[in-house]
Design a protein around this motif. Structure first.
Motif, mmCIF file in Angstrom:
data_model
loop_
_atom_site.group_PDB
_atom_site.id
_atom_site.type_symbol
_atom_site.label_atom_id
_atom_site.label_comp_id
_atom_site.label_asym_id
_atom_site.label_seq_id
_atom_site.Cartn_x
_atom_site.Cartn_y
_atom_site.Cartn_z
ATOM 1 N N UNK A 169 -0.495 27.438 -0.784
ATOM 2 C CA UNK A 169 -1.915 27.788 -0.760
ATOM 3 C C UNK A 169 -2.659 27.264 0.464
ATOM 4 N N UNK A 170 -2.011 26.450 1.300
ATOM 5 C CA UNK A 170 -2.648 25.970 2.530
ATOM 6 C C UNK A 170 -1.733 26.256 3.708
ATOM 7 N N UNK A 171 -2.274 26.153 4.916
ATOM 8 C CA UNK A 171 -1.507 26.489 6.115
ATOM 9 C C UNK A 171 -0.511 25.412 6.539
ATOM 10 N N UNK A 172 -0.840 24.112 6.446
ATOM 11 C CA UNK A 172 0.119 23.096 6.893
ATOM 12 C C UNK A 172 1.401 23.127 6.077
ATOM 13 N N UNK A 173 2.532 22.853 6.706
ATOM 14 C CA UNK A 173 3.799 22.842 5.969
ATOM 15 C C UNK A 173 3.956 21.574 5.147
ATOM 16 N N UNK A 174 4.832 21.641 4.160
ATOM 17 C CA UNK A 174 5.200 20.433 3.429
ATOM 18 C C UNK A 174 6.600 20.019 3.867
ATOM 19 N N UNK A 175 6.894 18.750 3.756
ATOM 20 C CA UNK A 175 8.168 18.219 4.234
ATOM 21 C C UNK A 175 9.254 18.428 3.182
ATOM 22 N N UNK A 176 10.334 19.053 3.588
ATOM 23 C CA UNK A 176 11.389 19.431 2.648
ATOM 24 C C UNK A 176 12.069 18.226 2.011
ATOM 25 N N UNK A 177 12.161 17.109 2.738
ATOM 26 C CA UNK A 177 12.890 15.951 2.224
ATOM 27 C C UNK A 177 12.032 15.020 1.386
ATOM 28 N N UNK A 178 10.750 15.296 1.275
ATOM 29 C CA UNK A 178 9.882 14.468 0.441
ATOM 30 C C UNK A 178 9.914 14.949 -1.001
ATOM 31 N N UNK A 179 10.098 14.039 -1.949
ATOM 32 C CA UNK A 179 10.200 14.456 -3.352
ATOM 33 C C UNK A 179 8.871 14.892 -3.965
ATOM 34 N N UNK A 180 7.758 14.550 -3.306
ATOM 35 C CA UNK A 180 6.438 14.958 -3.787
ATOM 36 C C UNK A 180 5.595 15.423 -2.600
ATOM 37 N N UNK A 181 4.905 16.537 -2.771
ATOM 38 C CA UNK A 181 3.941 17.009 -1.775
ATOM 39 C C UNK A 181 2.721 17.547 -2.517
ATOM 40 N N UNK A 182 1.543 17.266 -1.960
ATOM 41 C CA UNK A 182 0.280 17.661 -2.574
ATOM 42 C C UNK A 182 -0.483 18.549 -1.600
ATOM 43 N N UNK A 183 -0.662 19.802 -1.967
ATOM 44 C CA UNK A 183 -1.416 20.718 -1.117
ATOM 45 C C UNK A 183 -2.905 20.518 -1.379
ATOM 46 N N UNK A 188 0.838 -1.196 0.000
ATOM 47 C CA UNK A 188 0.000 0.000 0.000
ATOM 48 C C UNK A 188 0.876 1.250 0.000
ATOM 49 N N UNK A 189 0.536 2.236 -0.845
ATOM 50 C CA UNK A 189 1.255 3.513 -0.799
ATOM 51 C C UNK A 189 0.933 4.230 0.497
ATOM 52 N N UNK A 190 1.801 5.124 0.891
ATOM 53 C CA UNK A 190 1.648 5.824 2.169
ATOM 54 C C UNK A 190 1.436 7.308 1.935
ATOM 55 N N UNK A 191 0.353 7.824 2.503
ATOM 56 C CA UNK A 191 0.145 9.273 2.550
ATOM 57 C C UNK A 191 0.713 9.763 3.870
ATOM 58 N N UNK A 192 1.760 10.547 3.807
ATOM 59 C CA UNK A 192 2.372 11.114 5.018
ATOM 60 C C UNK A 192 1.767 12.502 5.163
ATOM 61 N N UNK A 193 0.765 12.617 6.018
ATOM 62 C CA UNK A 193 -0.114 13.781 6.020
ATOM 63 C C UNK A 193 0.297 14.791 7.088
ATOM 64 N N UNK A 194 0.537 16.009 6.645
ATOM 65 C CA UNK A 194 0.824 17.101 7.577
ATOM 66 C C UNK A 194 -0.397 18.009 7.684
ATOM 67 N N UNK A 195 -0.709 18.390 8.927
ATOM 68 C CA UNK A 195 -1.846 19.266 9.206
ATOM 69 C C UNK A 195 -1.417 20.280 10.268
ATOM 70 N N UNK A 196 -2.285 21.239 10.503
ATOM 71 C CA UNK A 196 -2.074 22.196 11.586
ATOM 72 C C UNK A 196 -3.366 22.265 12.396
ATOM 73 N N UNK A 197 -3.230 22.188 13.710
ATOM 74 C CA UNK A 197 -4.407 22.253 14.568
ATOM 75 C C UNK A 197 -4.936 23.682 14.635
ATOM 76 N N UNK A 198 -6.169 23.869 15.111
ATOM 77 C CA UNK A 198 -6.685 25.228 15.280
ATOM 78 C C UNK A 198 -5.816 26.086 16.205
ATOM 79 N N UNK A 199 -5.014 25.429 17.059
ATOM 80 C CA UNK A 199 -4.107 26.165 17.956
ATOM 81 C C UNK A 199 -2.741 26.405 17.328
ATOM 82 N N UNK A 200 -2.553 25.932 16.094
ATOM 83 C CA UNK A 200 -1.299 26.188 15.389
ATOM 84 C C UNK A 200 -0.235 25.131 15.543
ATOM 85 N N UNK A 201 -0.562 23.965 16.107
ATOM 86 C CA UNK A 201 0.407 22.884 16.275
ATOM 87 C C UNK A 201 0.472 22.058 14.990
ATOM 88 N N UNK A 202 1.665 21.904 14.447
ATOM 89 C CA UNK A 202 1.847 21.117 13.224
ATOM 90 C C UNK A 202 1.869 19.632 13.563
#
Length: 204
Positions: free
Chosen positions: A119-133, A24-38
């Motif tokens: 275009x979105x608030x959560x950060x993307x991971x610098x070491x990942x070769x692909x990121x989807x906002x 199975x492929x893996x979605x490594x998902x980054x989000x930000x909470x309403x309090x600003x915690x990544x």
């Protein structure tokens, strides 16, 4: 062996399914909470669901009968980033699956570098070769276990230039990390390239 679903509890059914549906492929998902915690977490029930507009989706279950931080953050903010990890990020991906406190950032704890998303608030991971906002399109509950399939519309693709060959992502260069059953992962392995099935039929 024959196994009737009604003889399985939720945990045993999960173990069986994650051994059957592999890799199975893996979605490594980054989000930000309403309090600003990544927040950062891996999800291996992951696929694309539409090309127009481009959409991806992943399944998020419950932890201790509560939505996981990722799902709560997405439903609250309607934004997330799906990062695609290459195999060399195995240790960090696995470590990010641990049960961190709601106010603790897995990204900071693991010392992962990030870039601001466009275009979105959560950060993307610098070491990942692909990121989807992504922005939330829908979330649909399934079954009796509290699982929800979360679908996001991709607003911006980030793809490492080195991956693009003849206008397509070269999977052998990407070397994606994949999930098997339990705490078991796999790399790409042998790649077999064939002609398109339509070309074979056309030659008949």
């Amino acid at each position: 062996m024959k196994i009737a679903p009604e003889t399985l509890n939720k945990a045993s059914a999960y173990k069986l399914l994650t051994g059957v549906v592999v890799p199975r492929p893996i979605a490594w998902v980054s989000t930000v909470s309403p309090k600003g915690v990544a927040n950062l977490a891996p999800f291996s029930c992951f696929t694309f669901v539409s090309a127009d507009p481009p959409m991806v989706g992943f399944n998020s279950g419950l932890r201790n009968q509560q939505r996981k931080d990722t799902a709560r953050n997405i439903l609250a903010t309607r934004q997330f980033v799906v990062n695609i990890a290459s195999f060399d990020l195995l240790d960090a991906v696995h470590a990010s699956a641990a049960d961190y406190a709601e106010d603790e950032s897995e990204i900071e704890h693991l010392g992962l570098a990030t870039h601001p998303a466009d275009v979105v608030a959560p950060p993307r991971l610098a070491d990942c070769p692909i990121s989807l906002e992504c922005v939330l399109d829908s979330h649909v509950p399934f079954g009796r276990s509290g699982s929800e399939f979360i679908v996001g519309e991709i607003k911006l693709f980030h793809v490492d230039d080195r991956l693009i060959v003849d206008g397509k992502v070269d999977t052998e260069i990407l070397q994606p990390l994949m999930r098997l059953a339990g705490p078991t992962y796999a790399g790409l392995g042998k790649v077999v390239r064939l002609q398109k099935a339509t070309e074979i039929v056309d030659r008949r």
